[in-house]
Design a protein around this motif. Sequence first.
Motif, PDB file in Angstrom:
ATOM      1  N   MET A 123       0.814  -1.210   0.000  1.00 37.09           N
ATOM      2  CA  MET A 123       0.000   0.000   0.000  1.00 37.09           C
ATOM      3  C   MET A 123       0.847   1.259   0.000  1.00 37.09           C
ATOM      4  O   MET A 123       0.585   2.216  -0.711  1.00 37.09           O
ATOM      5  N   PHE A 124       1.883   1.280   0.856  1.00 36.13           N
ATOM      6  CA  PHE A 124       2.743   2.449   0.976  1.00 36.13           C
ATOM      7  C   PHE A 124       4.120   2.134   0.408  1.00 36.13           C
ATOM      8  O   PHE A 124       4.723   1.119   0.748  1.00 36.13           O
ATOM      9  N   ASN A 125       4.636   3.003  -0.426  1.00 34.64           N
ATOM     10  CA  ASN A 125       5.917   2.761  -1.083  1.00 34.64           C
ATOM     11  C   ASN A 125       7.069   3.221  -0.191  1.00 34.64           C
ATOM     12  O   ASN A 125       7.481   4.376  -0.221  1.00 34.64           O
ATOM     13  N   LEU A 126       7.568   2.292   0.613  1.00 36.90           N
ATOM     14  CA  LEU A 126       8.696   2.577   1.506  1.00 36.90           C
ATOM     15  C   LEU A 126       9.901   1.706   1.171  1.00 36.90           C
ATOM     16  O   LEU A 126      10.905   1.743   1.886  1.00 36.90           O
ATOM     17  N   ASN A 127       9.818   0.945   0.108  1.00 33.26           N
ATOM     18  CA  ASN A 127      10.869  -0.007  -0.243  1.00 33.26           C
ATOM     19  C   ASN A 127      12.223   0.692  -0.389  1.00 33.26           C
ATOM     20  O   ASN A 127      12.352   1.700  -1.086  1.00 33.26           O
ATOM     21  N   GLY A 128      13.229   0.141   0.298  1.00 37.90           N
ATOM     22  CA  GLY A 128      14.581   0.672   0.208  1.00 37.90           C
ATOM     23  C   GLY A 128      14.892   1.810   1.169  1.00 37.90           C
ATOM     24  O   GLY A 128      16.043   2.249   1.259  1.00 37.90           O
ATOM     25  N   GLN A 129      13.895   2.275   1.885  1.00 39.18           N
ATOM     26  CA  GLN A 129      14.147   3.351   2.839  1.00 39.18           C
ATOM     27  C   GLN A 129      14.902   2.820   4.061  1.00 39.18           C
ATOM     28  O   GLN A 129      14.899   1.622   4.358  1.00 39.18           O
ATOM     29  N   VAL A 130      15.550   3.739   4.768  1.00 37.13           N
ATOM     30  CA  VAL A 130      16.243   3.430   6.018  1.00 37.13           C
ATOM     31  C   VAL A 130      15.537   4.194   7.125  1.00 37.13           C
ATOM     32  O   VAL A 130      15.459   5.432   7.092  1.00 37.13           O
ATOM     33  N   ILE A 131      15.006   3.459   8.086  1.00 39.86           N
ATOM     34  CA  ILE A 131      14.211   4.078   9.148  1.00 39.86           C
ATOM     35  C   ILE A 131      14.651   3.543  10.501  1.00 39.86           C
ATOM     36  O   ILE A 131      14.797   2.328  10.685  1.00 39.86           O
ATOM     37  N   ILE A 132      14.852   4.439  11.440  1.00 48.63           N
ATOM     38  CA  ILE A 132      15.198   4.091  12.818  1.00 48.63           C
ATOM     39  C   ILE A 132      13.935   4.128  13.668  1.00 48.63           C
ATOM     40  O   ILE A 132      13.105   5.028  13.526  1.00 48.63           O
ATOM     41  N   ILE A 133      13.812   3.175  14.577  1.00 48.57           N
ATOM     42  CA  ILE A 133      12.748   3.216  15.575  1.00 48.57           C
ATOM     43  C   ILE A 133      13.342   2.962  16.949  1.00 48.57           C
ATOM     44  O   ILE A 133      14.127   2.030  17.122  1.00 48.57           O
ATOM     45  N   THR A 134      13.013   3.804  17.910  1.00 44.96           N
ATOM     46  CA  THR A 134      13.418   3.546  19.289  1.00 44.96           C
ATOM     47  C   THR A 134      12.292   2.785  19.989  1.00 44.96           C
ATOM     48  O   THR A 134      11.117   2.962  19.675  1.00 44.96           O
ATOM     49  N   GLY A 135      12.678   1.924  20.917  1.00 43.14           N
ATOM     50  CA  GLY A 135      11.671   1.158  21.638  1.00 43.14           C
ATOM     51  C   GLY A 135      10.897   0.215  20.750  1.00 43.14           C
ATOM     52  O   GLY A 135       9.679   0.077  20.881  1.00 43.14           O
TER      53      GLY A 135
END
Length: 263
Positions: A1-13
Amino acid sequence: MFNLNGQVIIITGGETGIGLATVEHLASAGVNVVLGGILEDKGTEAANSINAKGVGNVDFVQTDVRNLAQVEELIAGTIRKYGKLDGLICNAAIFDGFASAVETSDELWEAIIDINLRGTFYACRAAIRHFLTVGKGNIVNVASVGGLVGGADGASYTASKHAVIGLSKQMACDYAKDGIRINTVCPGSIQTEMRANSTRILGEHAPKMRGVGVDPEWLQRTVPMQRKGKSADIADMILFLLSDKADYCVGQNFVVDGGWTAK
């Protein structure tokens, strides 16, 4: 649904609950996820489990968001490894067990504010510094209905989550012109392990973790949908805000609470 392929994302917790559901959603969407968390056993297990399924790439970096050096290295290390950073999700937080102001010790106050607010500020500031150099970036801060109303938890938690919403609005106004989008998500009563994790993280300073949403009568009285939400409900909203479908959403609170705050 959402085009996030190849992105770099940080998540805390991101070790459990809402954070883990978000990591799983991101990995399934082809995102390179860097999970910064304080609970090494749960973080390592989460990353190994997702990677073993072959549905994404997750790195676990043990990070105490109260520690400025660790937070800044989480951001810098991710950029060194991947050469970029597309998004940040600040999800690390703990409960205070509905401790009233009189019941709140100095140690409990400091711990809640340090993790829920200071840690969010540290991570946002470090990410924004990078985003300013590339002219774009996306931040989603996980707040709470406790940042909108009283009675969702205790004094320190409520203060911290109100502050996260205010901080996010101010940063959104400051940096929207620079291509940086910042929004908040406010979960309602969600089925997670947060009380047990909060007790573990707070250690000797942990109060008894009283809570809401356990009693079916409370749910019927307070939440129009009369049930708790799922972690995936929040993860879905976070992915929307990270996507280009939310390009004109800036400085807003997106409430996912089964109608709790609609009354």
